[in-house]
Design a protein around this motif. Structure first.
Motif, PDB file in Angstrom:
ATOM      1  N   ALA A 117       2.002  26.189 -53.788  1.00  0.00           N
ATOM      2  CA  ALA A 117       2.672  25.433 -52.718  1.00  0.00           C
ATOM      3  C   ALA A 117       1.770  24.289 -52.235  1.00  0.00           C
ATOM      4  O   ALA A 117       2.259  23.191 -51.969  1.00  0.00           O
ATOM      5  CB  ALA A 117       3.034  26.356 -51.569  1.00  0.00           C
ATOM      6  N   LYS A 118       0.476  24.561 -52.137  1.00  0.00           N
ATOM      7  CA  LYS A 118      -0.469  23.500 -51.728  1.00  0.00           C
ATOM      8  C   LYS A 118      -0.465  22.352 -52.738  1.00  0.00           C
ATOM      9  O   LYS A 118      -0.608  21.184 -52.370  1.00  0.00           O
ATOM     10  CB  LYS A 118      -1.884  24.065 -51.595  1.00  0.00           C
ATOM     11  CG  LYS A 118      -2.085  24.903 -50.360  1.00  0.00           C
ATOM     12  CD  LYS A 118      -3.495  25.476 -50.303  1.00  0.00           C
ATOM     13  CE  LYS A 118      -3.636  26.408 -49.109  1.00  0.00           C
ATOM     14  NZ  LYS A 118      -4.937  27.099 -49.094  1.00  0.00           N
ATOM     15  N   LYS A 119      -0.295  22.694 -54.014  1.00  0.00           N
ATOM     16  CA  LYS A 119      -0.266  21.682 -55.077  1.00  0.00           C
ATOM     17  C   LYS A 119       1.119  21.049 -55.227  1.00  0.00           C
ATOM     18  O   LYS A 119       1.319  20.184 -56.092  1.00  0.00           O
ATOM     19  CB  LYS A 119      -0.667  22.318 -56.416  1.00  0.00           C
ATOM     20  CG  LYS A 119      -2.085  22.825 -56.457  1.00  0.00           C
ATOM     21  CD  LYS A 119      -2.344  23.536 -57.781  1.00  0.00           C
ATOM     22  CE  LYS A 119      -3.702  24.202 -57.791  1.00  0.00           C
ATOM     23  NZ  LYS A 119      -3.905  24.996 -59.016  1.00  0.00           N
ATOM     24  N   LYS A 120       2.079  21.531 -54.423  1.00  0.00           N
ATOM     25  CA  LYS A 120       3.472  21.078 -54.477  1.00  0.00           C
ATOM     26  C   LYS A 120       4.077  21.287 -55.878  1.00  0.00           C
ATOM     27  O   LYS A 120       4.846  20.469 -56.379  1.00  0.00           O
ATOM     28  CB  LYS A 120       3.603  19.634 -54.027  1.00  0.00           C
ATOM     29  CG  LYS A 120       3.171  19.423 -52.576  1.00  0.00           C
ATOM     30  CD  LYS A 120       3.479  18.041 -52.113  1.00  0.00           C
ATOM     31  CE  LYS A 120       2.987  17.727 -50.719  1.00  0.00           C
ATOM     32  NZ  LYS A 120       3.073  18.706 -49.716  1.00  0.00           N
ATOM     33  N   ASN A 121       3.729  22.424 -56.475  1.00  0.00           N
ATOM     34  CA  ASN A 121       4.218  22.787 -57.798  1.00  0.00           C
ATOM     35  C   ASN A 121       5.326  23.829 -57.616  1.00  0.00           C
ATOM     36  O   ASN A 121       5.058  25.019 -57.464  1.00  0.00           O
ATOM     37  CB  ASN A 121       3.061  23.343 -58.635  1.00  0.00           C
ATOM     38  CG  ASN A 121       3.482  23.740 -60.026  1.00  0.00           C
ATOM     39  OD1 ASN A 121       4.623  24.090 -60.287  1.00  0.00           O
ATOM     40  ND2 ASN A 121       2.521  23.706 -60.948  1.00  0.00           N
ATOM     41  N   ILE A 122       6.566  23.358 -57.626  1.00  0.00           N
ATOM     42  CA  ILE A 122       7.701  24.240 -57.341  1.00  0.00           C
ATOM     43  C   ILE A 122       7.900  25.292 -58.435  1.00  0.00           C
ATOM     44  O   ILE A 122       8.260  26.442 -58.137  1.00  0.00           O
ATOM     45  CB  ILE A 122       9.005  23.421 -57.091  1.00  0.00           C
ATOM     46  CG1 ILE A 122      10.085  24.296 -56.440  1.00  0.00           C
ATOM     47  CG2 ILE A 122       9.503  22.782 -58.364  1.00  0.00           C
ATOM     48  CD1 ILE A 122       9.759  24.773 -55.058  1.00  0.00           C
ATOM     49  N   ASP A 123       7.647  24.919 -59.691  1.00  0.00           N
ATOM     50  CA  ASP A 123       7.819  25.897 -60.774  1.00  0.00           C
ATOM     51  C   ASP A 123       6.781  27.009 -60.673  1.00  0.00           C
ATOM     52  O   ASP A 123       7.119  28.198 -60.796  1.00  0.00           O
ATOM     53  CB  ASP A 123       7.725  25.201 -62.143  1.00  0.00           C
ATOM     54  CG  ASP A 123       8.899  24.261 -62.382  1.00  0.00           C
ATOM     55  OD1 ASP A 123       9.991  24.507 -61.840  1.00  0.00           O
ATOM     56  OD2 ASP A 123       8.704  23.258 -63.109  1.00  0.00           O
ATOM     57  N   GLY A 124       5.532  26.647 -60.450  1.00  0.00           N
ATOM     58  CA  GLY A 124       4.479  27.652 -60.301  1.00  0.00           C
ATOM     59  C   GLY A 124       4.723  28.537 -59.083  1.00  0.00           C
ATOM     60  O   GLY A 124       4.543  29.758 -59.140  1.00  0.00           O
TER      61      GLY A 124
END
Length: 151
Positions: A117-124
């Motif tokens: 979430a911090k990386k704004k990676n929705i898939d992860g």
């Protein structure tokens, strides 16, 4: 069980209790119905665990909402709440190495979710949430097995 008891009591009342051993007075029948329909009180410790788990579920729902709306701040906050809850004493429903391992796996999945979430990676974040949910399900299955063995 309560409905069975009610059927039996009603059957006895309707038939008039043809046998002296099975007949009930109206007062006795009323008492039986009252006992059968009276809600059972939960154990205070069990009630506390239920409330705690409901709060955990609410935090999980907040994470899911954040995933659906791609609100990464909401995902991070929900994951943080889940991490904090997993360290609380109310979390320790069952003791032992299996439960400790499942708790650690839950925390790791929540931390991974928070990092994505911090990386704004929705898939992860989505995959981490799925893993987190699977740890909940596995733990509940294990607790049910433990409860059956303890009976």
């Amino acid at each position: 069980m309560r409905s069975i008891l009610l059927v039996i009591v009603c059957g006895i009342l309707i038939t008039g209790g043809s046998d002296q051993r099975t007949s009930l007075s109206p007062a006795q029948a009323t008492e039986l119905v009252h006992v059968a329909t009276k809600p059972k009180k939960k154990d205070p410790a069990q009630e506390k665990v239920s409330q705690f788990m409901q709060e955990k579920l609410n935090s999980s729902k907040a994470v899911l909402e954040g995933l659906v709306t791609e609100d990464f701040e909401q995902i991070q906050k929900g994951a943080q709440k889940l991490i904090e809850m997993s360290n609380a004493t109310e979390w320790q429903v069952v003791e032992g190495p299996i439960f400790a391992q499942q708790s650690a796996e839950f925390r790791n999945a929540a931390k991974e979710l928070q990092n994505y979430a911090k990386k704004k990676n929705i898939d992860g974040a989505s995959l981490s949430y799925l893993h987190l949910t699977m740890t909940c399900i596995a733990c509940h299955k294990e607790i049910k097995k433990t409860a059956v063995v303890m009976r």
